[in-house]
Design a protein around this motif. Structure first.
Motif, PDB file in Angstrom:
ATOM      1  N   GLY A 274     -11.400  -5.335  38.282  1.00 57.02           N
ATOM      2  CA  GLY A 274     -12.760  -5.861  38.265  1.00 57.02           C
ATOM      3  C   GLY A 274     -12.786  -7.218  38.910  1.00 57.02           C
ATOM      4  O   GLY A 274     -11.905  -8.051  38.678  1.00 57.02           O
ATOM      5  N   ARG A 275     -13.810  -7.454  39.736  1.00 60.32           N
ATOM      6  CA  ARG A 275     -13.905  -8.696  40.483  1.00 60.32           C
ATOM      7  C   ARG A 275     -15.189  -9.431  40.096  1.00 60.32           C
ATOM      8  O   ARG A 275     -16.219  -8.800  39.830  1.00 60.32           O
ATOM      9  N   ALA A 276     -15.100 -10.767  40.061  1.00 60.96           N
ATOM     10  CA  ALA A 276     -16.240 -11.607  39.727  1.00 60.96           C
ATOM     11  C   ALA A 276     -16.817 -12.215  40.990  1.00 60.96           C
ATOM     12  O   ALA A 276     -16.131 -12.326  42.015  1.00 60.96           O
ATOM     13  N   LEU A 277     -18.075 -12.623  40.931  1.00 60.77           N
ATOM     14  CA  LEU A 277     -18.721 -13.230  42.086  1.00 60.77           C
ATOM     15  C   LEU A 277     -18.147 -14.620  42.366  1.00 60.77           C
ATOM     16  O   LEU A 277     -17.766 -15.341  41.437  1.00 60.77           O
ATOM     17  N   ALA A 278     -18.102 -14.977  43.663  1.00 61.16           N
ATOM     18  CA  ALA A 278     -17.576 -16.275  44.088  1.00 61.16           C
ATOM     19  C   ALA A 278     -18.248 -16.678  45.376  1.00 61.16           C
ATOM     20  O   ALA A 278     -18.984 -15.896  45.997  1.00 61.16           O
TER      21      ALA A 278
ATOM     22  N   GLY B 137     -19.583 -13.199  33.630  1.00 61.67           N
ATOM     23  CA  GLY B 137     -20.995 -13.283  33.316  1.00 61.67           C
ATOM     24  C   GLY B 137     -21.638 -11.935  33.084  1.00 61.67           C
ATOM     25  O   GLY B 137     -22.858 -11.821  33.019  1.00 61.67           O
ATOM     26  N   GLY B 138     -20.848 -10.876  32.955  1.00 62.53           N
ATOM     27  CA  GLY B 138     -21.382  -9.541  32.712  1.00 62.53           C
ATOM     28  C   GLY B 138     -21.552  -8.710  33.957  1.00 62.53           C
ATOM     29  O   GLY B 138     -21.861  -7.517  33.856  1.00 62.53           O
ATOM     30  N   LEU B 139     -21.354  -9.300  35.139  1.00 54.95           N
ATOM     31  CA  LEU B 139     -21.493  -8.562  36.404  1.00 54.95           C
ATOM     32  C   LEU B 139     -20.113  -8.430  37.040  1.00 54.95           C
ATOM     33  O   LEU B 139     -19.487  -9.431  37.370  1.00 54.95           O
ATOM     34  N   LEU B 140     -19.649  -7.207  37.208  1.00 55.16           N
ATOM     35  CA  LEU B 140     -18.347  -6.940  37.810  1.00 55.16           C
ATOM     36  C   LEU B 140     -18.531  -6.178  39.109  1.00 55.16           C
ATOM     37  O   LEU B 140     -19.411  -5.309  39.220  1.00 55.16           O
ATOM     38  N   ALA B 141     -17.688  -6.486  40.079  1.00 60.31           N
ATOM     39  CA  ALA B 141     -17.675  -5.767  41.347  1.00 60.31           C
ATOM     40  C   ALA B 141     -16.414  -4.927  41.402  1.00 60.31           C
ATOM     41  O   ALA B 141     -15.329  -5.401  41.072  1.00 60.31           O
ATOM     42  N   GLY B 142     -16.592  -3.659  41.813  1.00 58.30           N
ATOM     43  CA  GLY B 142     -15.423  -2.780  41.881  1.00 58.30           C
ATOM     44  C   GLY B 142     -15.799  -1.396  42.353  1.00 58.30           C
ATOM     45  O   GLY B 142     -16.933  -1.136  42.782  1.00 58.30           O
TER      46      GLY B 142
ATOM     47  N   GLY C 209     -20.075   0.499  26.359  1.00 65.94           N
ATOM     48  CA  GLY C 209     -19.753   0.046  27.706  1.00 65.94           C
ATOM     49  C   GLY C 209     -19.112  -1.318  27.666  1.00 65.94           C
ATOM     50  O   GLY C 209     -19.273  -2.060  26.705  1.00 65.94           O
ATOM     51  N   TRP C 210     -18.376  -1.680  28.728  1.00 65.19           N
ATOM     52  CA  TRP C 210     -17.617  -2.922  28.704  1.00 65.19           C
ATOM     53  C   TRP C 210     -17.968  -3.847  29.859  1.00 65.19           C
ATOM     54  O   TRP C 210     -17.150  -4.617  30.327  1.00 65.19           O
ATOM     55  N   ALA C 211     -19.183  -3.768  30.334  1.00 68.15           N
ATOM     56  CA  ALA C 211     -19.798  -4.733  31.243  1.00 68.15           C
ATOM     57  C   ALA C 211     -21.286  -4.458  31.208  1.00 68.15           C
ATOM     58  O   ALA C 211     -21.730  -3.423  30.698  1.00 68.15           O
ATOM     59  N   ARG C 212     -22.085  -5.350  31.767  1.00 68.60           N
ATOM     60  CA  ARG C 212     -23.531  -5.156  31.767  1.00 68.60           C
ATOM     61  C   ARG C 212     -24.032  -4.633  33.104  1.00 68.60           C
ATOM     62  O   ARG C 212     -25.119  -4.086  33.176  1.00 68.60           O
ATOM     63  N   ALA C 213     -23.240  -4.824  34.153  1.00 64.65           N
ATOM     64  CA  ALA C 213     -23.635  -4.309  35.468  1.00 64.65           C
ATOM     65  C   ALA C 213     -22.383  -4.194  36.334  1.00 64.65           C
ATOM     66  O   ALA C 213     -21.472  -5.025  36.231  1.00 64.65           O
ATOM     67  N   VAL C 214     -22.364  -3.159  37.196  1.00 63.87           N
ATOM     68  CA  VAL C 214     -21.265  -2.938  38.139  1.00 63.87           C
ATOM     69  C   VAL C 214     -21.868  -2.752  39.520  1.00 63.87           C
ATOM     70  O   VAL C 214     -22.853  -2.018  39.680  1.00 63.87           O
ATOM     71  N   VAL C 215     -21.275  -3.398  40.529  1.00 62.88           N
ATOM     72  CA  VAL C 215     -21.773  -3.307  41.894  1.00 62.88           C
ATOM     73  C   VAL C 215     -20.572  -3.228  42.827  1.00 62.88           C
ATOM     74  O   VAL C 215     -19.477  -3.703  42.496  1.00 62.88           O
TER      75      VAL C 215
ATOM     76  N   PRO D 236     -18.207  -4.288  45.927  1.00 66.83           N
ATOM     77  CA  PRO D 236     -17.952  -5.587  46.572  1.00 66.83           C
ATOM     78  C   PRO D 236     -18.656  -5.726  47.921  1.00 66.83           C
ATOM     79  O   PRO D 236     -19.050  -6.839  48.297  1.00 66.83           O
ATOM     80  N   GLU D 237     -18.848  -4.606  48.646  1.00 64.96           N
ATOM     81  CA  GLU D 237     -19.498  -4.694  49.954  1.00 64.96           C
ATOM     82  C   GLU D 237     -20.931  -5.204  49.829  1.00 64.96           C
ATOM     83  O   GLU D 237     -21.438  -5.922  50.713  1.00 64.96           O
ATOM     84  N   VAL D 238     -21.608  -4.846  48.757  1.00 64.52           N
ATOM     85  CA  VAL D 238     -22.986  -5.298  48.540  1.00 64.52           C
ATOM     86  C   VAL D 238     -23.014  -6.810  48.362  1.00 64.52           C
ATOM     87  O   VAL D 238     -23.892  -7.501  48.904  1.00 64.52           O
ATOM     88  N   ILE D 239     -22.068  -7.343  47.620  1.00 68.76           N
ATOM     89  CA  ILE D 239     -22.020  -8.788  47.402  1.00 68.76           C
ATOM     90  C   ILE D 239     -21.728  -9.511  48.723  1.00 68.76           C
ATOM     91  O   ILE D 239     -22.316 -10.562  49.024  1.00 68.76           O
ATOM     92  N   GLU D 240     -20.818  -8.946  49.527  1.00 68.07           N
ATOM     93  CA  GLU D 240     -20.481  -9.585  50.803  1.00 68.07           C
ATOM     94  C   GLU D 240     -21.678  -9.606  51.749  1.00 68.07           C
ATOM     95  O   GLU D 240     -21.865 -10.566  52.510  1.00 68.07           O
ATOM     96  N   LYS D 241     -22.513  -8.547  51.726  1.00 69.28           N
ATOM     97  CA  LYS D 241     -23.702  -8.541  52.568  1.00 69.28           C
ATOM     98  C   LYS D 241     -24.683  -9.645  52.188  1.00 69.28           C
ATOM     99  O   LYS D 241     -25.461 -10.103  53.033  1.00 69.28           O
TER     100      LYS D 241
END
Length: 877
Positions: free
Chosen positions: A560-564, A594-599, A668-674, A676-681
């Motif tokens: 799981g990756r966090a935003l940066a 913060g509840g948002l994970l990228a993966g 569930g063990w996060a509040r949102a999953v997205v 990583p490509e979406v975050i990079e865009k």
């Protein structure tokens, strides 16, 4: 009256000098509680004295900070700005400019700022200070505990709380955006005033740009001043007009001297202390009582001579009470002096334990004097019963060598029974109001039991007819010498009451629902999670390799990756708050992400805890999968990004993502999953924040998890390994061990003291046994029986009396209000701290008190007593 008291005190002093062993024992009993209380009070006052927020002055005469453009400054003595200043084109003062305003003064610069730096175990954000610690003006602001002080640019010392396996002398930190190296050469403790530093570097180690003002109100540059004369308040106001805040040592000392150190008030805030004080006072009185009783027996001939020469019962009582006054004053003064003197000796160790630098030793004289007065009162109360007995001395019987005839008193059983019934009833009611009321009710019950102890001892003497000779002798000796036996049994009983009640309360609290976030589930049962705070990619690669080495080759590792930011600085994420009751506070378990994970899809399956084709399709389509459908509006979710570093973002930034809501299951063990490509865009990056093993793929054994934890710890101390398992019984071993040690020391100590006094007083009976041909082992058996009677009677009564207050204290409703816990998937759960707990009785502790300690007391009495019976002494006529 005063002349008679002086004569009685002289007699007590001479008697104490003749009986050095008994005197030392009484002094220790009275001085030890006073010393402990005085030490604790003085140490707490020294460690946690009121500290103001300015940089510590050390040995400087003043601290100066400010900038051009700050006008209309009005400050208090400690440098706190009272009125806001008008700020226009703020520029920091230079060292030469400040020196010009303070002619004849020597200045050293101090700079500090909140900086992100790279340690061997990962990134950290903390205060870095730049000052020359070798300068005499810096003395008093730190204490070096390891290594040496920085002597050149690029060298630094680390604060003791930041010391770990990777950050220690010899390690190198990289500070600031340009990663300036700082080599750690020592470890130090720092004063906690102002900004507590993580690292203190030698001047010139970091560029001035690292300490630039983030805003006009944040002053990061200061100067310690060695002035030719103390700075007065007029000097302070003069410098205020030039835009400088000044902390003058002379003014601070004057204001501190004018402040009251302690305001002794007797109001509602004092009431909770009274029952605990009463219990402690009762304990001391009962512990010292047997020694005074034996002293009165040994001085029976002295009292008889005084009575034969015309001494009145009141004068005999005064002579006996003088013992209590003499020992009370001597023990209290000695205890207070020892307690105060021990503080500076223990302060280096206390500073290392609390990891903070203490100020000068602070003695609260009024409370210390009150503690000493209580010690004197304890001595007088302990000598009160022997004094009453001294007033009834039968001079004829004593001088003729016969035993005094005393009326067989069984205490005041009626009064004791009334107090016990009233105390138990009050205990049952007090559970509604708080633990202090429970303590007051328990004190009432203990006073009733003390009044009942003589009757209980008499009952033991009557049922001892069928006991073997040693136990029969011990029981009858206890009945015959109630003045010695009753205080000893009562002292053991009151100690056991406190220990039993504390055991029930602590064990019941441990068995309740966890109130700490760390004790709550952070993932599905059986999952292995590795979380890290701001690790570099290289460290994550090493952590990942360490985990892989301990797992089977075919087990997938979920990431799981966090935003940066694009530069890799982690960002905090604020997701829409789930629907909760508006009148209740709530907390979330979102962790570093913060509840948002990228993966990828494996992360989504881990988070959901199930297979969901619709959610997988949405993730592949570039949408965020949100486990709280109410947070999705118009097929999008609005999140807020918050900087963790002053240079990452300016303010709060909103980010809108396409989203689809899926129904939460509460597991569930996060509040949102997205993806990583979406975050990079969107112009942001991601950094690894968690590695996990899905229990649906592999349930990690405990032994494997322990090996992984050791391997990860060797890589970095910033990562945490956790194996999720169902919450088992509370780990109460430490609490039980502490209570067991306290019980053994207190109960056995009091029993051995009382047994030793009883053995000395029983010497004539033992001589008679030797004369009629008793076996040499009889003496060991008799002493063992005396210890067994005292310990068994005291522990049995204590356990029975400790159950009601322990149960009541465990049932005291929590004063914490209900609150909402927001699970990682956004599902709110109502937590009610005030729910009725399940009572837990610590049976191992009860068994120790009722069985093990009496047997240990008997065994100890037998082992430390000589088996050779003394022969009776012949009197030459």
């Amino acid at each position: 009256m005063m002349r008679g008291l002086r004569a009685a005190l002289r007699i007590s002093r001479r008697t104490a000098w003749r009986s050095k062993g008994r005197s030392a024992l009484i002094l220790a009993m009275l001085a030890l509680p006073v010393a402990v209380a005085t030490f604790a009070l003085t140490a707490l006052a020294t460690m946690f004295a009121e500290q103001h927020g300015h940089y510590p002055l050390g040995r400087a005469d003043a601290l100066v900070q400010g900038a051009h453009g700050l006008e209309g400054i009005s400050q208090d003595v400690w440098g706190g700005e009272i009125h806001g200043a008008r700020r226009t084109d703020v520029t920091p003062y230079t060292r030469a400019e400040v020196a010009g305003l303070l002619p004849g003064s020597r200045l050293i610069p101090v700079s500090q700022q909140f900086v992100r730096y790279l340690a061997p175990g990962g990134y950290e954000t903390g205060t870095i200070r730049q000052v020359d610690l070798r300068d005499p003006m810096s003395l008093g602001t730190f204490r070096l505990v390891e290594g040496r002080l920085p002597a050149a640019p690029g060298e630094a010392v680390i604060s003791a709380p930041k010391l770990d396996a990777q950050v220690r002398p010899g390690a190198t930190l990289l500070a600031g955006e340009d990663r300036r190296p700082l080599r750690i050469v020592g470890v130090a403790l720092f004063a906690t005033t102002g900004m507590w530093p993580d690292v203190v570097a030698f001047p010139g180690s970091l560029p001035e740009s690292a300490f630039e003002l983030a805003d006009p109100g944040q002053m990061t540059h200061s100067w310690l001043v060695d002035a030719p004369r103390p700075l007065s308040w007029a000097d302070v106001r003069r410098l205020n007009a030039r835009g400088l805040l000044v902390v003058s040592r002379a003014e601070v000392e004057r204001a501190s001297a004018a402040e009251p150190r302690y305001d002794l008030r007797f109001d509602s805030s004092t009431l909770p202390v009274l029952p605990w004080t009463g219990i402690a006072l009762l304990q001391v009185v009962l512990a010292a009582g047997p020694a005074f009783a034996v002293g009165r027996r040994r001085r029976a001939r002295e009292f008889a001579l005084v009575a034969a020469q015309g001494g009145s019962p009141a004068q005999l009582r005064m002579i006996a009470l003088a013992d209590g006054l003499f020992f009370g004053v001597a023990g209290s003064v000695a205890g207070a002096a020892i307690g105060i003197a021990a503080v500076p000796l223990a302060m280096p160790g206390l500073e290392l334990w609390t990891q903070r630098l203490a100020g000068p030793v602070t003695v609260l004289w009024t409370p210390v004097a009150l503690i000493a007065v209580l010690g004197v009162v304890a001595g007088l109360l302990a000598a009160l019963a022997p004094a009453i007995g001294a007033g009834r001395t039968d001079a004829v019987a004593v001088l003729s060598g016969r035993r005094e005839r005393r009326r067989d008193r069984a205490g005041r059983p009626l009064l004791g029974a009334v107090l016990v019934v009233a105390g138990v009833a009050a205990t049952a009611v007090s559970a509604r109001y708080g633990v202090h009321w429970v303590a007051a009710s328990a004190l009432l019950t203990q006073l009733g039991l003390v009044a009942l102890v003589p009757a209980l001892v008499a009952v033991v003497g009557r049922v001892a007819v069928r006991f073997p000779l040693p136990l029969r002798f011990a029981a009858r000796d206890a009945v015959r010498n109630r003045g010695r036996t009753v205080p000893a049994v009562a002292a053991v009983m009151t100690t056991v009451v406190v220990l039993t009640a504390a055991g029930i309360t602590s064990q019941t609290a441990l068995a309740q629902r966890p109130m700490n976030d760390r004790d709550l589930p952070q993932g599905p049962t059986g999952a292995l999670r590795v979380t890290g705070s701001d690790l570099t990619p290289e460290l994550w690669d090493r952590v990942r390799a360490a985990v892989r080495r301990e797992l089977p080759a075919d087990v997938p590792l979920v990431e799981g990756r966090a935003l940066a930011t694009k530069a890799g600085l982690p960002l905090g994420v604020n997701l829409p708050t789930p629907l909760t009751r508006g009148d209740l506070p709530f907390r979330t378990l979102d962790g570093e992400s913060g509840g948002l994970l990228a993966g990828d899809e494996s992360l989504l399956r881990y988070v959901l805890g199930r297979e969901d084709p619709r959610a997988v399709a949405a993730l592949r389509a570039g949408k965020a999968v949100v486990l709280n459908p109410a947070a999705v509006h118009g097929d999008r979710i609005e999140v807020q990004l918050v900087s963790r570093d002053a240079t990452a973002l300016s303010g709060i930034v909103s980010l809108s993502l396409p989203a689809v809501g899926v129904p939460p299951t509460g597991q569930g063990w996060a509040r949102a999953v997205v993806a990583p490509e979406v975050i990079e865009k969107e112009g942001y990056g991601t950094v690894t924040s968690v590695l996990a093993v899905n229990p649906a793929d592999y349930r990690t054994p405990r032994a494997t998890a322990d090996r992984i934890a050791a391997a990860v710890e060797a890589v970095t101390s910033h990562a945490t390994v956790r194996l999720e398992s169902r919450r088992g019984p509370a780990d109460d071993l430490v609490v039980l061990l502490v209570l067991a040690v306290a019980a053994a020391v207190l109960v056995l100590g009091m029993t051995f003291v009382a047994t030793a006094l009883a053995a000395v007083e029983a010497r004539p009976d033992l001589e008679t046994m030797a004369a009629v041909g008793a076996d040499p082992r009889v003496r060991r058996a008799v002493v063992a029986g005396q210890a067994l009677v005292i310990a068994l009677l005291g522990t049995t009564a204590g356990v029975l009396a400790g159950l009601p207050p322990g149960i009541a204290a465990a049932l005291v409703p929590s004063r914490r209000e209900a609150w909402m816990l927001v699970r990682p998937d956004g599902v709110p759960i109502l937590v009610r701290p005030g729910e009725t707990p399940t009572l837990v009785v610590p049976w191992p502790l009860v068994g120790l008190l009722l069985v093990a300690l009496p047997l240990l007391a008997a065994l100890g009495g037998a082992l430390f007593t000589g088996s050779r019976l003394p022969l009776p002494r012949r009197r030459v006529t």
